[in-house]
Scaffold this active site. Sequence first.
Site, PDB file in Angstrom:
ATOM      1  CD  GLU A 249     -10.469   5.286   0.945  1.00  0.00           C
ATOM      2  OE1 GLU A 249     -10.194   6.467   0.639  1.00  0.00           O
ATOM      3  OE2 GLU A 249      -9.853   4.302   0.479  1.00  0.00           O
TER       4      GLU A 249
ATOM      5  CB  SER B  96      -0.475  -8.256  -1.048  1.00  0.00           C
ATOM      6  OG  SER B  96      -1.260  -9.071  -0.188  1.00  0.00           O
TER       7      SER B  96
ATOM      8  CE  LYS C 103      -4.521  -1.391   1.566  1.00  0.00           C
ATOM      9  NZ  LYS C 103      -4.376  -2.839   1.875  1.00  0.00           N
TER      10      LYS C 103
HETATM   11  C1  LIG Z   1      -5.222  -3.817   1.506  1.00  0.00           C
HETATM   12  C2  LIG Z   1      -4.540  -5.097   1.259  1.00  0.00           C
HETATM   13  C3  LIG Z   1      -4.919  -5.935   0.189  1.00  0.00           C
HETATM   14  C4  LIG Z   1      -6.076  -5.641  -0.715  1.00  0.00           C
HETATM   15  O1  LIG Z   1      -5.968  -4.488  -1.459  1.00  0.00           O
HETATM   16  P1  LIG Z   1      -5.731  -4.487  -3.043  1.00  0.00           P
HETATM   17  O2  LIG Z   1      -6.013  -3.099  -3.438  1.00  0.00           O
HETATM   18  O3  LIG Z   1      -6.687  -5.487  -3.630  1.00  0.00           O
HETATM   19  O4  LIG Z   1      -4.327  -4.897  -3.262  1.00  0.00           O
HETATM   20  C5  LIG Z   1      -4.201  -7.098  -0.019  1.00  0.00           C
HETATM   21  N1  LIG Z   1      -3.180  -7.449   0.796  1.00  0.00           N
HETATM   22  C6  LIG Z   1      -2.791  -6.684   1.829  1.00  0.00           C
HETATM   23  C7  LIG Z   1      -1.647  -7.136   2.667  1.00  0.00           C
HETATM   24  C8  LIG Z   1      -3.456  -5.484   2.103  1.00  0.00           C
HETATM   25  O5  LIG Z   1      -3.070  -4.734   3.142  1.00  0.00           O
END
Ligand SMILES: *Cc1c(COP(=O)(O)O)cnc(C)c1O
Length: 393
Positions: free
Chosen positions: A111, A377, A89
């Site tokens: 948000e 992610s 992020k």
């Molecule tokens: C917020 C988040 C997501 C989902 O958000 P996307 O916009 O779909 O990438 C996925 N993995 C983690 C670790 C997150 O913090």
Amino acid sequence: MKYAVDNNGYYGKFGGAYVPEILHKNVSELQERYLTIMQDSAFQKELNQLLHDYVGRPTSLYFATRLSQFVGAKVYLKREDLCHTGAHKLNNALGQILLAKHMGKTRIVAETGAGQHGVATATVCALMNMECVVYMGETDVKRQYLNVQRMYMLGAKVVPVTSGNKTLKDATNEAIRDWTCNPKDTFYIIGSVVGPHPYPDMVARFQAVISEEIMWQLQQHENTSYPDYVIACVGGGSNAAGSFYHFLEHDSVKLIAAEAAGLGVDTNESAATIHLGREGILHGSKTLIMQTDDGQIVEPYSISAGLDYPGIGPMHAFLAESGRAQVYAITDDEALQAALQLTRLEGIIPAIESSHALVVLAKHSFKPNDVIVLTVSGRGDKDMETYCNRLTF
Ligand SMILES: *Cc1c(COP(=O)(O)O)cnc(C)c1O
């Protein structure tokens, strides 16, 4: 077939900018300026320097030996969990705050649902010395105590939202309202590839650093820049958009998205928007939405707060509709088991969101020579309470 956004902000029939008249000026100012600023060499230099020194990029592309043996194909993990603050992020929050600075804005609104995007935004506001106001549903403020404290420590103001279900959708409405009332000095940092054009494209471009790195890193490992598969989880879809971005027009690279089925797509407790959603307009964009017959938003459910969104980025709605991407719906239980399995095989505790993508490795059939890149992610520190409650170690 062209999968990138068109000049009017559409991906096929999805996307666009459905905003009230009063927001029109803010949105068109951004539409007119974002590409010019992002392509400016001073902007790029500053962004790249911070991505390197502050975020910790490039993140590693790790060949997972034991996981590969288990899957029966070559699995590489793109380690966004190693970014500062623990997830992808920050790539986007940093890009947008630099853009805000270049547009002469001095105040940031955002948000947040689970608080992860709020923390990323509060982090870059501290870094850039900008005022930061984060709107968060009152229900989420109570559920996400630690992230709220992080935002306070970083110097942000957190505004609990008491309208509607007091969750993400309501927080988004309040952030938009604030932006509408303060168009001159305020920039709205959206946390995923959602919202009115140009946000989905802008956020995808800021996250595209993920696939840009995958290409040269894979070249070093495999002597090709193009894997057979790229796999990522989708909430709004920003880490997936960034992981897919430079492969969109290369049909030999198969794209797989994992969305959250919650308790299952045929229960009423799910967040599998691509499987269950129908066309509609949410947060300024035409996309697939979980809604009732008369168009009321259905409150989504997933064990993973980051995938718990009733819409989906318009790019992903189009990738799914056109068949360019294949989409799996993964349940809470499947994701939990995959988290434990990765931890035991590789010594990496993944975020529960990322664990949804890992399940695809067991569900899809791969050939022994397939090269798979899977984006982790985020890291699992924030999910330890969930893991402790739901898994036996
Ligand atoms: C917020 C988040 C997501 C989902 O958000 P996307 O916009 O779909 O990438 C996925 N993995 C983690 C670790 C997150 O913090």
